[in-house]
Each structure stands twice: as C-alpha cells, then as structure tokens.
Design a protein around this motif. Structure first.
Motif, short mmCIF file in Angstrom:
data_model
loop_
_atom_site.label_atom_id
_atom_site.label_comp_id
_atom_site.label_asym_id
_atom_site.label_seq_id
_atom_site.Cartn_x
_atom_site.Cartn_y
_atom_site.Cartn_z
N SER A 13 0.85 -1.16 -0.18
CA SER A 13 -0.10 0.00 0.30
C SER A 13 0.75 1.21 0.00
CB SER A 13 -0.82 0.06 1.21
OG SER A 13 -0.19 -0.07 2.24
N SER A 14 0.22 2.40 -0.13
CA SER A 14 0.84 3.67 -0.06
C SER A 14 1.79 4.18 -1.35
CB SER A 14 1.65 3.85 1.12
OG SER A 14 0.69 3.94 2.33
N LEU A 15 1.35 3.28 -2.18
CA LEU A 15 2.28 3.56 -3.59
C LEU A 15 1.94 4.85 -4.35
CD1 LEU A 15 2.24 0.03 -5.29
CD2 LEU A 15 4.07 1.21 -4.60
N GLY A 16 0.92 5.50 -3.81
CA GLY A 16 0.65 6.67 -4.70
C GLY A 16 -0.53 6.49 -5.73
N LYS A 17 -0.98 5.67 -5.72
CA LYS A 17 -2.43 5.25 -6.48
C LYS A 17 -3.32 6.64 -6.57
CE LYS A 17 -4.45 1.73 -4.48
NZ LYS A 17 -3.48 1.56 -3.32
N GLY A 18 -3.35 7.14 -5.61
CA GLY A 18 -4.12 8.25 -5.51
C GLY A 18 -3.66 9.64 -6.25
N ILE A 19 -2.56 9.60 -5.99
CA ILE A 19 -1.67 10.79 -6.71
C ILE A 19 -1.49 10.57 -8.37
CG2 ILE A 19 0.68 11.98 -7.09
CD1 ILE A 19 -0.91 12.88 -4.61
N THR A 20 -1.33 9.16 -8.62
CA THR A 20 -1.60 8.79 -10.04
C THR A 20 -2.66 9.15 -10.69
OG1 THR A 20 0.02 6.96 -9.57
CG2 THR A 20 -0.87 6.91 -11.59
N GLU A 232 5.73 0.58 -24.56
CA GLU A 232 5.48 2.11 -24.39
C GLU A 232 4.56 2.30 -23.19
OE1 GLU A 232 5.18 0.33 -27.27
OE2 GLU A 232 7.18 1.01 -28.25
N ALA A 233 3.78 1.07 -22.79
CA ALA A 233 3.04 1.31 -21.70
C ALA A 233 3.56 1.04 -20.45
CB ALA A 233 1.81 0.17 -21.77
N VAL A 234 4.97 0.74 -20.37
CA VAL A 234 5.34 0.82 -18.88
C VAL A 234 5.96 2.27 -18.52
CG1 VAL A 234 7.62 -0.32 -17.95
CG2 VAL A 234 6.32 -1.60 -19.53
N ILE A 235 5.35 2.87 -17.75
CA ILE A 235 5.67 4.22 -17.35
C ILE A 235 6.42 4.26 -16.19
CG2 ILE A 235 4.44 6.57 -16.75
CD1 ILE A 235 4.07 5.20 -19.79
N ASN A 236 7.62 4.69 -16.09
CA ASN A 236 8.36 4.96 -14.80
C ASN A 236 7.96 6.36 -14.05
OD1 ASN A 236 12.08 5.35 -13.96
ND2 ASN A 236 10.03 4.72 -12.92
N ALA A 237 7.40 5.92 -13.00
CA ALA A 237 7.28 7.03 -11.99
C ALA A 237 8.14 7.17 -10.75
CB ALA A 237 5.74 6.91 -11.37
N ILE A 238 9.41 8.00 -11.27
CA ILE A 238 10.42 8.04 -10.35
C ILE A 238 10.06 9.14 -9.24
CG2 ILE A 238 11.49 9.98 -11.69
CD1 ILE A 238 14.24 8.34 -11.02
N ASP A 239 10.62 8.65 -8.01
CA ASP A 239 10.37 9.71 -6.81
C ASP A 239 10.63 10.89 -7.07
OD1 ASP A 239 9.76 7.12 -5.58
OD2 ASP A 239 11.46 7.31 -4.33
N VAL A 246 4.43 15.23 -10.67
CA VAL A 246 3.94 14.05 -11.17
C VAL A 246 3.42 14.01 -12.57
CG1 VAL A 246 2.68 11.70 -10.68
CG2 VAL A 246 4.15 12.93 -8.83
N PRO A 247 2.37 15.22 -12.61
CA PRO A 247 1.69 15.26 -13.79
C PRO A 247 2.74 15.47 -15.03
CG PRO A 247 0.54 16.30 -12.31
CD PRO A 247 1.70 16.13 -11.72
N ILE A 248 3.48 16.36 -14.80
CA ILE A 248 4.45 16.62 -15.73
C ILE A 248 5.49 15.16 -16.27
CG2 ILE A 248 6.71 18.02 -16.35
CD1 ILE A 248 5.66 20.08 -14.54
N ASN A 249 5.75 14.67 -15.22
CA ASN A 249 6.49 13.28 -15.32
C ASN A 249 5.77 12.36 -16.44
OD1 ASN A 249 8.51 14.73 -13.95
ND2 ASN A 249 8.69 13.11 -12.21
N LEU A 250 4.48 12.03 -15.84
CA LEU A 250 3.80 11.01 -16.40
C LEU A 250 3.45 11.38 -17.77
CD1 LEU A 250 1.06 10.22 -13.59
CD2 LEU A 250 3.11 8.80 -14.34
N LEU A 251 3.31 12.88 -17.89
CA LEU A 251 3.18 13.30 -19.57
C LEU A 251 4.33 12.88 -20.45
CD1 LEU A 251 1.22 14.65 -21.49
CD2 LEU A 251 2.35 16.70 -21.00
N GLN A 252 5.48 13.26 -19.82
CA GLN A 252 6.60 13.19 -20.62
C GLN A 252 6.91 11.56 -20.93
OE1 GLN A 252 9.55 15.15 -17.78
NE2 GLN A 252 9.05 17.30 -18.94
N GLU A 253 6.45 10.73 -19.93
CA GLU A 253 6.78 9.39 -20.08
C GLU A 253 5.76 8.73 -21.02
OE1 GLU A 253 8.28 6.39 -18.38
OE2 GLU A 253 9.86 8.03 -18.13
#
Length: 541
Positions: A13-20, A232-239, A246-253
């Motif tokens: 748990s506490s992985l950041g599903k809500g932030i994702t 291409e569907a493997v998205i890296n959400a680095i700390d 996070v929105p900027i990083n996910l868009l770039q990924e």
C-alpha cells in the motif's frame, strides 16, 4: 459516453495510486476534458467519518457534506473540481445498500451472493454520477491479492464487457525495488502482482512503476514481456520532491498517449505550463517563513495532509517556502512551554475533536496574542480555543470552557446548539459540508476575501454560545463572520492584533495549488511580514 480508467495497486500500500489518478486527471483536464475521480475502499467501515486520523489519515469533507478518504483532497487539488458523496465508496456502504435492498424484498426471495449482487452494486456505484463526464478515473483501494478487494476487481473486470473495450482502461501501480547490496532494480514483485491480476481476468493496459532510480530500456522490455503489455505502456514514476511534478513526469513518459490510444480519444495538446510555474516557485522561492502548527496527530502527517498542502499553497502565493514546525499540543501544557514556540513567525491551530491537548493549544494562542505573532485558528477547536483563551485571560471568566471538555462548567462559551442557535443538552447532528458566511464590511476577513459572503466547508458539532456574544465583543474580540441562516459565529478577530483570525470552518479543504485559499495566502503573508520586521536581537535569542 464516459471513458473509465481503473487504477489498482500491487505488492504494497501507500504506492501513490491516488496521486497517479490525480495526475492523470490533471493531464486530461488540461486538454479540455471534463474529469471526475472516485475512490473505492474495501474496508467495512460505512465511511471514513468515524475512523481515527491515526488509522487512516484525515477525513476529507466535500461541498455536499460527505466525509471521505483523504485521496478526495488530492483529486480536488489536482483536477481543480469538487468531488461529492458519489466519489467515496466503501465495502461497508456497498454491503449496507445490498442488505437494505434485501430486507425490503428487492431480490424477490433470491439468494443474495457476492456475484452478482455485490459486484452489481459496485458497478452501479461506479456509474452513479450527477453528470456525464468525459473521463472518470476510479481508484481501487488496497492491494491486489487482498481478499476484501476481490469483489471490486471482479466488478471492474466485468465492466470492460459491459461498457466496451474502448471505453475501459486498466492502470496498475507497482513498486520496482532497488536492492542496495546487489545494486539492482528488481522487477519480480511487479511480475507477480500482474500475474495475480491476470488470474482474475484483468490485463493491465499500462504499468506505472514507482522507483527510486530510472528504469533502463532493458528493464522496460523485461516488464513488457513478462507482463504482456507494450513496452511504451511501461511508465516510470520516479520519486520526486514535489507531488506537483508527477503530472509533468507522467506526460513526458507517454502515459497520456497510451491511454488516449486505448480509449480512442482525439489527440489534444496538454497544457501543463501552470504546473511548471508552480514547480518553479516551489523550487526557487524568494523568501522563507517558519510556521508552528500545534496539533494532536503530528506523528501521523496524513492526518493534516490538506492543511499542510494549503499552507504550502499560501507559500506559493507569496513566493515563499513555508517551513512547518509540528508541535504536539500536549507538550505545551507545562509551565516551560514557550521554548517550543520561540522562533516561529506564525502559529496555527488545526481543527479537531476532544479535550486532549486543548490546554496546550490555549497556551499557544495566549503566546501568539501576547507576542503579537500572526495567529490562525481552524475549525471548531481553532475558534473555540481562541474564544476560551480570550475569555479566561482578558474577560477574567476563569471557568470559561467547552461542554465537550467540562460538561458541568458554569460558563459554557462553547456548547451544543440546535439549528436555531438554541442551547441543547446533548450533541446534535454534525454540521457537515458547505455553509454560507456573512462577513462584516470593515473586517480583516472581508479585506482578504474581497466579498461579503463566502461559502466554506464545516465538520463540527459544537458552536460558540451567543449568550456571551455581547460580552465578548465589548471586551475587544470581534465576531466578523456569522452563518447566514442561523446567525452562529463563524469568524472571530482581534483588531488590536497584527493578524489574529479564527474560523469555525475548515478552509484547507478548498485550497488548491493553482488557486491558493485567500486565508492561507494572507496568513503566510502576515507571517512573512512578522519575520521581516522582527528586531534582530529577538532573532538571535
């Protein structure tokens, strides 16, 4: 027709599903889509309202008075839209609805089972909405493999066939652990987590891989191969140091492109410039200020997550980094408590319930009042403690108290009232959700809000006893905000003080990074001014 994106989590748990979910929502919102986010929690509590903040973090309150999971706060802050009672669903609520229907004969004597009756109720709750949004993101709480979460996974598996493949997407959030002794990132836990999903019948359309270090091409290819998805569907959400990165990083990924193609959405440009501007202010502030927050649950920072974010938003509005000094209210109850408050430029008392730590909060308020340090009181406890402190030390009402703390007090400045403002002998229903407050035209509140009426969210049972209204005003404390319908006190101020304001409502629930709440912006500005005008010798004490 709405498109649905279901977000699950694996391994822990506490992985950041809500932030994702919030970040994906922010991306689609910036493209002009209407977006809503929902949270489904597998625990059996009816709602988070009666859960301890030490167990599950803060209870977030919506405009329509729902008590929800703290993730609803993230949703609102990222997509800049209000959630509602339909956005927070628990197993307790799901089972309650099904059992209530069965008691009323709604199943015509049929055997009630998890499948299809519980899963059908889950699907009904997913689709239940006051508006047909373009995109609905649904976060499934817990971890894949938890027994209580199985009905939710079965329900969302079915929805792919109910709604059509191009209207449903599955996103799975998992950790990629770094093994320090080996110097390697390990993908095996993610592989097993996806395997559990596939056993249920869900194949993720996108993996969001949380990690301390970047994933290289080899690891991305390995995950794609063993998890049966496109590379291409493997998205890296680095700390990251700030959630708003996070929105900027996910868009770039490439997360938006993966979901856009899966859901057959038209190609639109995402405008995240406002988020980049915010990040610039966070990373390179011109000023800094120290604010002391005197609370009961400081060991569980999630208990004050909306508050800490709202304070940070106030800093963004002033190009200022806010250093929060968390102070346990119980530590201020002795005689030598002032040392913990020395050096702060502003003092804030958050809302809450119960008598624990109340004496320490009153001491902190007295310190702020006598030292002319900006003070901001929030919610029932913030306003109540401010009034009680003033009554005891200025009005000389030594037994001034709250009936919650001392039911037999001879001077119940804080008591239970009914909707008409009449004193009640026992707790009434809680004031929950949005209420409208009328402001005095010559008040600090009016100066800040630039409006004579404001709507803010409440969560409390106790009220200021209007029997003491005239005496309080005559002693120098102004009631500058009152409820439009009941006339109950909503805001008190000390006009003789540099910046002293306490409110019955909880303004942190409505603060957002793109639109900081005016009270928090003003409080941080006052605290910064206090710091900048502080005599040098006091800074060196």
């Amino acid at each position: 027709m709405s498109r649905y994106i279901f977000i699950t989590g694996g391994v822990l748990s506490s992985l950041g599903k809500g932030i994702t979910a919030s970040s994906l929502g922010a991306i689609f919102k910036s493209q002009g889509y209407s977006v809503m986010i929902k949270k489904f929690d597998p625990y059996l509590n009816f709602s988070p309202g009666h859960m301890s903040p030490m167990q599950h973090g803060e209870v977030f309150v919506t405009e329509d008075g729902a008590e929800g999971d703290l993730d609803l706060g993230h949703y609102e802050r990222f997509i800049d839209a209000n959630t509602n009672k339909n956005c927070d669903v628990t197993s307790g609520l799901i089972y309650y609805n099904v059992i209530e229907k069965e008691r009323k004969g709604g199943f015509n004597g049929r055997t009630v089972q998890v499948i299809p009756h519980i899963t059908d109720e889950i699907k009904r709750s997913v689709l239940n909405s006051d508006f047909e949004y373009d995109i609905v993101l649904v976060e499934i709480g817990g971890t894949v493999g938890d027994i209580e979460g199985l009905p939710y996974l079965e329900a969302i598996r079915q929805m792919r066939f109910d709604l059509g493949d191009s209207n449903v997407a599955y996103v799975h959030v998992t950790p990629i652990f770094y093994i320090k002794t080996a110097g390697e990132l390990k993908t095996k836990p993610t592989q097993h987590s996806v395997q559990k999903l596939r056993e249920i019948g869900i194949i993720p359309d996108m993996l969001v891989c949380r990690s301390e270090y970047p994933l290289n091409e080899y690891l991305r290819s390995k995950l794609a191969l063993f998890c049966n998805i496109k590379k291409e569907a493997v998205i890296n959400a680095i700390d990251v140091s700030s959630l708003y990165q996070v929105p900027i990083n996910l868009l770039q990924e490439g997360a938006e492109q993966v979901l856009r193609e899966k859901l057959k959405l038209e190609k639109r440009t995402a405008d995240l410039m406002p988020w980049e501007k915010i990040l610039g202010l966070i990373k390179n502030p011109k000023n800094s200020v120290n604010i002391g927050v005197v609370g009961k649950y400081i060991d569980m920072k999630d208990a004050y997550i909306s508050l800490s974010e709202a304070i940070a938003h106030g800093g963004i509005a002033n190009d200022t980094k806010v250093n929060i000094k968390w102070i346990a209210a119980e530590d201020l109850q002795g005689k030598n408590y002032t040392g913990q408050l020395d050096g702060v430029d502003g003092i804030l008392i958050p809302g809450g319930f119960g008598e624990r730590g109340m004496a320490g909060k009153i001491n902190a308020i007295q310190y702020a009042r006598t030292k002319d340090i900006p003070f901001f009181g929030l919610g029932s406890l913030g306003l109540q403690c401010a009034v009680i402190e003033y009554a005891r030390h200025i009005m000389k009402i030594e037994d001034a108290d709250s009936v919650e703390v001392n039911p037999k007090t001879g001077s119940p400045l804080i008591t239970y009232l009914d909707d008409k403002g009449v004193v009640a002998n026992k707790p009434g229903r809680m004031r929950l959700g949005a209420y409208t407050t009328k402001l005095e035209s010559d008040s600090l509140s009016h100066q800040i809000y630039k409006n004579l009426q404001v709507t803010e969210r409440h969560r409390h049972r106790l009220e200021f006893n209007n029997k003491y209204k005239d005496a309080l005003i005559n002693a120098g404390m102004s009631i500058t905000g009152t409820d439009c319908k009941s006339g109950l006190a909503e805001i008190v101020e000390l006009k003789s003080h540099k910046w002293f304001l306490a409110c019955q409502f909880l303004p942190e629930y409505k603060s957002r990074p793109l639109s900081p709440h005016p009270l928090f912006a003003a409080f941080v500005a006052a605290s910064l001014e206090c710091k900048q005008t502080k005599p040098i010798e006091k800074e060196n004490e």
